[in-house]
Design a protein around this motif. Sequence first.
Motif, PDB file in Angstrom:
ATOM      1  N   ALA A 292       0.831  -1.270  -0.028  1.00 16.27           N
ATOM      2  CA  ALA A 292      -0.132  -0.079   0.021  1.00 16.27           C
ATOM      3  C   ALA A 292       0.797   1.142  -0.253  1.00 16.27           C
ATOM      4  O   ALA A 292       0.453   2.208  -0.744  1.00 16.27           O
ATOM      5  CB  ALA A 292      -0.855  -0.019   1.219  1.00 16.27           C
ATOM      6  N   TRP A 293       2.064   1.169   0.630  1.00 19.01           N
ATOM      7  CA  TRP A 293       2.978   2.278   0.719  1.00 19.01           C
ATOM      8  C   TRP A 293       3.346   2.744  -0.676  1.00 19.01           C
ATOM      9  O   TRP A 293       4.116   3.748  -0.747  1.00 19.01           O
ATOM     10  CB  TRP A 293       3.827   2.138   1.845  1.00 19.01           C
ATOM     11  CG  TRP A 293       5.066   3.379   2.024  1.00 19.01           C
ATOM     12  CD1 TRP A 293       4.601   4.507   2.580  1.00 19.01           C
ATOM     13  CD2 TRP A 293       6.387   3.310   1.564  1.00 19.01           C
ATOM     14  NE1 TRP A 293       5.612   5.274   2.713  1.00 19.01           N
ATOM     15  CE2 TRP A 293       6.986   4.507   1.870  1.00 19.01           C
ATOM     16  CE3 TRP A 293       7.134   2.510   1.106  1.00 19.01           C
ATOM     17  CZ2 TRP A 293       7.958   5.086   1.716  1.00 19.01           C
ATOM     18  CZ3 TRP A 293       8.411   2.821   0.864  1.00 19.01           C
ATOM     19  CH2 TRP A 293       8.570   4.028   1.011  1.00 19.01           C
ATOM     20  N   LYS A 294       3.706   1.534  -1.589  1.00 20.01           N
ATOM     21  CA  LYS A 294       4.319   1.749  -2.774  1.00 20.01           C
ATOM     22  C   LYS A 294       3.535   2.188  -3.713  1.00 20.01           C
ATOM     23  O   LYS A 294       3.746   2.736  -4.970  1.00 20.01           O
ATOM     24  CB  LYS A 294       5.169   0.463  -3.192  1.00 20.01           C
ATOM     25  CG  LYS A 294       6.226  -0.120  -2.423  1.00 20.01           C
ATOM     26  CD  LYS A 294       7.290   1.172  -2.609  1.00 20.01           C
ATOM     27  CE  LYS A 294       8.025   0.648  -3.689  1.00 20.01           C
ATOM     28  NZ  LYS A 294       9.353   1.634  -3.880  1.00 20.01           N
ATOM     29  N   ASN A 295       2.241   2.344  -3.539  1.00 19.73           N
ATOM     30  CA  ASN A 295       1.314   2.611  -4.339  1.00 19.73           C
ATOM     31  C   ASN A 295       0.577   4.287  -4.241  1.00 19.73           C
ATOM     32  O   ASN A 295       0.164   4.742  -2.987  1.00 19.73           O
ATOM     33  CB  ASN A 295      -0.159   1.859  -4.356  1.00 19.73           C
ATOM     34  CG  ASN A 295      -1.280   1.857  -5.415  1.00 19.73           C
ATOM     35  OD1 ASN A 295      -1.626   2.848  -5.427  1.00 19.73           O
ATOM     36  ND2 ASN A 295      -1.262   0.941  -6.283  1.00 19.73           N
ATOM     37  N   GLU A 296       0.930   5.113  -5.101  1.00 21.84           N
ATOM     38  CA  GLU A 296       0.706   6.501  -5.132  1.00 21.84           C
ATOM     39  C   GLU A 296      -1.033   6.930  -4.816  1.00 21.84           C
ATOM     40  O   GLU A 296      -1.031   7.671  -4.105  1.00 21.84           O
ATOM     41  CB  GLU A 296       0.826   7.385  -6.406  1.00 21.84           C
ATOM     42  CG  GLU A 296      -0.192   6.956  -7.786  1.00 21.84           C
ATOM     43  CD  GLU A 296       0.450   7.390  -8.658  1.00 21.84           C
ATOM     44  OE1 GLU A 296       0.610   8.858  -8.448  1.00 21.84           O
ATOM     45  OE2 GLU A 296       0.648   7.084  -9.874  1.00 21.84           O
ATOM     46  N   HIS A 297      -1.675   6.007  -4.952  1.00 16.88           N
ATOM     47  CA  HIS A 297      -3.163   6.320  -4.501  1.00 16.88           C
ATOM     48  C   HIS A 297      -3.579   5.730  -3.169  1.00 16.88           C
ATOM     49  O   HIS A 297      -4.345   5.972  -2.713  1.00 16.88           O
ATOM     50  CB  HIS A 297      -4.341   5.344  -5.612  1.00 16.88           C
ATOM     51  CG  HIS A 297      -3.961   5.817  -7.062  1.00 16.88           C
ATOM     52  ND1 HIS A 297      -4.661   6.971  -7.342  1.00 16.88           N
ATOM     53  CD2 HIS A 297      -3.482   5.349  -8.017  1.00 16.88           C
ATOM     54  CE1 HIS A 297      -4.497   7.059  -8.803  1.00 16.88           C
ATOM     55  NE2 HIS A 297      -3.485   5.936  -9.190  1.00 16.88           N
TER      56      HIS A 297
END
Length: 494
Positions: A292-297
């Motif tokens: 989740a942290w690696k996803n910009e959304h």
Amino acid sequence: MSSPSVPGAGSVKSPLLHFNNVGYNNNLNAENSQPCGVASRLKSALLSLVGSNSNVLVISGDCERSAHESTESTRSDSLFSTSLQVCIAITLSGFGNVGAGLILDVVQHWSVFKTINELIILVPSLLGLKGNLEMTMAARLSTQANLGNMKDFKSTLYLAKGNMALIQCQATVVAFLATIFAIATNSISKGSIDMQNILILLASSLLTANVACFLLGACMVTIIVLSNRFEIDPDNVATPLAASIGDVTTLALLASFAQIIQNHAPPGTTSIPSCIIILILFALLPFWIYTAWKNEHTINVITSGWLPIILAMLISSMGGFILNDATSRFERLAMFQPVINGVGGNLVAVQASRLSTYLHRQGKPGHLPLSFGCLISPCRAFIGSNINVSTARVLLLMSIPAHILYLVVFRLIKGVGGFEMTTFFMTFYLIFAVLQVSMLLYFAHNLVILLWRNGTDPDNFSIPILTALGDFLGTAFLLVVFILLSTVSDINAM
């Protein structure tokens, strides 16, 4: 019909969410666009809710009349389309709530619920996960779909991966906190702690939250993709369907997992299956956080979006304590709890999701459109001519036939000995059910606007708080209903 453009999102269809700025370049013949027969009569009935006044731009001469008629036609089509989509979704979701009520009416007598009192306290919290997590995810993805960010498989997969990892992480943390809160408060009142019961409760809670969130998250992605493909506004259907599937699935999984784990834990011993389940699910937590942290959304939510879901969990837990006391006094009350909470939560989630999407189309958080006021009065939330106020009226009126329908279904299923539709019950129940929905819709408008004005995305904050508040109000009002029924010696309160 041409549609307004969204900065940075290309040309996007938006027939359901705009007023005051649509219809001026619309060359569609109004006569050819009118439905006929039953649809026409339904549409005329809905138009009476809008009123005769409309907020249109003043244009001189014949252009003013043309713009006025075009805008009225567009707004009426918008209200009719919205009402039809929401009505279908709410009706389907309500049957899910009925199913959850019937399940709760049965499982409250299971041995695991009799042995572990905290399980009944956990029910509103875990059922509330649909508002904390799945419905919030549905609102986020609906906004992205309406902004045109889910048009191809790659972008859809990227959004889905980040959001699925996010809700798995949130499910683990919220389920753990809800369980600890239930154990702590119940142990204070009892004055003792049973370690085996704690392990069973924690394992079943964590397993239920993770499995339910994975299944429901996958369903939500599918529903939103299909809605977008068939030109149905996902704001109108995704959140109610998330709630309908969520209640039945979560309650069935909780009862089943808890009973199975208890059956494999002999009295006086440490529950080994519980320990294994807890260790595995906590071991997966760093992976969900990293994804989740690696996803910009989802990076903003994983770093700063914990307050609303924790606050919602605490509010739902208070509803759980009310439910625990209420079911000990009125056995039939448990059957109606998922329905009154579900209908209120579904309707307010639709309104909050639509308001958030509308604001996203107008600009970025922190810049409030001139047509929106802050901290409006209850009258202004339901009286007016713009599409958002008209939708609130329709949703409020929709709650009455919805509740009547579900009560009839309960009566048909449970029979004479299970439930009686007495005059007192129908009167008290419908009064408090409508009061709950009206309060939630009013709070939704003010909360979404306040969050937006303060630069906060309502998609991440509003629905958890509103659905949790709906759980608390619904359970409290239902207890009041049964107390009133007991004062008039109604058979349902016996």
